[in-house]
Design a protein around this motif. Structure first.
Motif, short mmCIF file in Angstrom:
data_model
loop_
_atom_site.label_atom_id
_atom_site.label_comp_id
_atom_site.label_asym_id
_atom_site.label_seq_id
_atom_site.Cartn_x
_atom_site.Cartn_y
_atom_site.Cartn_z
N PRO A 80 -30.64 59.19 -29.78
CA PRO A 80 -29.78 59.19 -30.97
C PRO A 80 -28.64 58.18 -30.88
CG PRO A 80 -30.17 61.43 -30.21
CD PRO A 80 -30.75 60.51 -29.16
N ARG A 81 -28.23 57.82 -29.66
CA ARG A 81 -27.09 56.90 -29.50
C ARG A 81 -27.52 55.43 -29.56
NH1 ARG A 81 -25.96 55.80 -23.29
NH2 ARG A 81 -28.11 55.78 -22.60
N LEU A 82 -28.82 55.15 -29.71
CA LEU A 82 -29.28 53.74 -29.69
C LEU A 82 -28.80 53.02 -30.95
CD1 LEU A 82 -31.10 51.63 -28.18
CD2 LEU A 82 -32.94 52.35 -29.75
N LEU A 83 -28.09 51.92 -30.74
CA LEU A 83 -27.61 51.13 -31.88
C LEU A 83 -28.78 50.44 -32.56
CD1 LEU A 83 -24.51 49.41 -30.22
CD2 LEU A 83 -24.48 51.31 -31.84
N LEU A 84 -28.64 50.20 -33.87
CA LEU A 84 -29.69 49.48 -34.58
C LEU A 84 -29.88 48.08 -33.98
CD1 LEU A 84 -31.74 49.10 -36.84
CD2 LEU A 84 -29.85 48.48 -38.37
N MET A 113 -37.13 69.56 -25.56
CA MET A 113 -37.34 68.15 -25.91
C MET A 113 -36.56 67.25 -24.95
SD MET A 113 -39.37 67.41 -28.47
CE MET A 113 -38.79 65.90 -29.20
N ASN A 114 -36.87 65.97 -25.00
CA ASN A 114 -36.23 65.03 -24.08
C ASN A 114 -35.05 64.31 -24.72
OD1 ASN A 114 -37.50 63.47 -25.93
ND2 ASN A 114 -38.92 62.49 -24.50
N GLY A 115 -34.59 64.79 -25.84
CA GLY A 115 -33.43 64.17 -26.48
C GLY A 115 -33.77 62.95 -27.31
N GLN A 116 -35.04 62.63 -27.45
CA GLN A 116 -35.44 61.48 -28.25
C GLN A 116 -35.71 61.92 -29.69
OE1 GLN A 116 -36.88 58.16 -26.69
NE2 GLN A 116 -35.37 58.70 -25.16
N CYS A 117 -35.44 61.03 -30.62
CA CYS A 117 -35.68 61.33 -32.04
C CYS A 117 -36.77 60.42 -32.57
CB CYS A 117 -34.42 61.09 -32.86
SG CYS A 117 -33.07 62.15 -32.41
N PRO A 118 -37.77 60.97 -33.25
CA PRO A 118 -38.78 60.10 -33.85
C PRO A 118 -38.22 59.43 -35.11
CG PRO A 118 -39.25 62.40 -34.34
CD PRO A 118 -38.01 62.39 -33.49
#
Ligand code: FES
Ligand code: FES
Length: 158
Positions: free
Chosen positions: A22-26, A1-6
């Motif tokens: 996963p590190r993207l802030l809201l 996977m490319n490290g992205q989360c659905p």
């Protein structure tokens, strides 16, 4: 996977499905992925309150949680307050009582007040000041903000 989360998040009543790091802030998810730039970013470490949004009805700092943490939840931002071009009563009260100057702090204050005024329909000045004590305003000196909150409370419970 490319490290992205659905994730699937409902924001202001609209469901959004995205794949995010996963590190993207809201706060960055709302601003950059969804274009909802009414959620402001001041300090990015939980101090200023400018980024306050509602998650399942509770006021939270969008800079302190990750977008993946709201997967499956309801998020409300300042863009969701007005309805069909009519300001929310709290927004109208801020307008009428001159509760803002530059407006940078205003979205966070409004979103803080939505659950507060539901729980405290007739707050006194001390309670109002305590409620907004986590929202920093560089412009107003807070006097007119307190007046605006009292006006909003009176109108909401009329
Ligand atoms: S930007 Fe989130 S608390 Fe300041
Ligand atoms: S109105 Fe400018 S920071 Fe509050």
């Amino acid at each position: 996977m490319n490290g992205q989360c659905p994730i699937a998040v409902t924001v202001n009543g609209t469901r959004h499905e995205r794949s995010v790091e996963p590190r993207l802030l809201l706060s960055d998810f709302l601003r950059h992925e969804l274009g909802l730039t009414g959620t402001h970013v001041g300090c990015e470490h939980g101090v200023c309150g400018a980024c306050t949004v509602l998650v399942d009805g509770a006021a939270v700092r969008a800079c302190l949680i990750f977008a993946v943490q709201v997967d499956g939840q309801q998020v409300e931002t300042v863009e969701g307050l007005a309805s069909e071009g009519i300001l929310h009563p709290i927004q109208q009260a801020f307008h009428d009582a001159h509760g803002l100057q530059c407006g940078f702090c205003t979205p966070g204050i409004l979103m803080t007040l939505v659950p507060f005024l539901k729980e405290h329909p007739a707050p006194d000045e001390r309670e109002i000041r305590e409620a907004i004590s986590g929202n920093l305003c560089r412009c107003t000196g807070y006097a007119n903000i307190v007046k605006a909150v009292a006006l909003a409370a009176a109108r909401l419970s009329a």
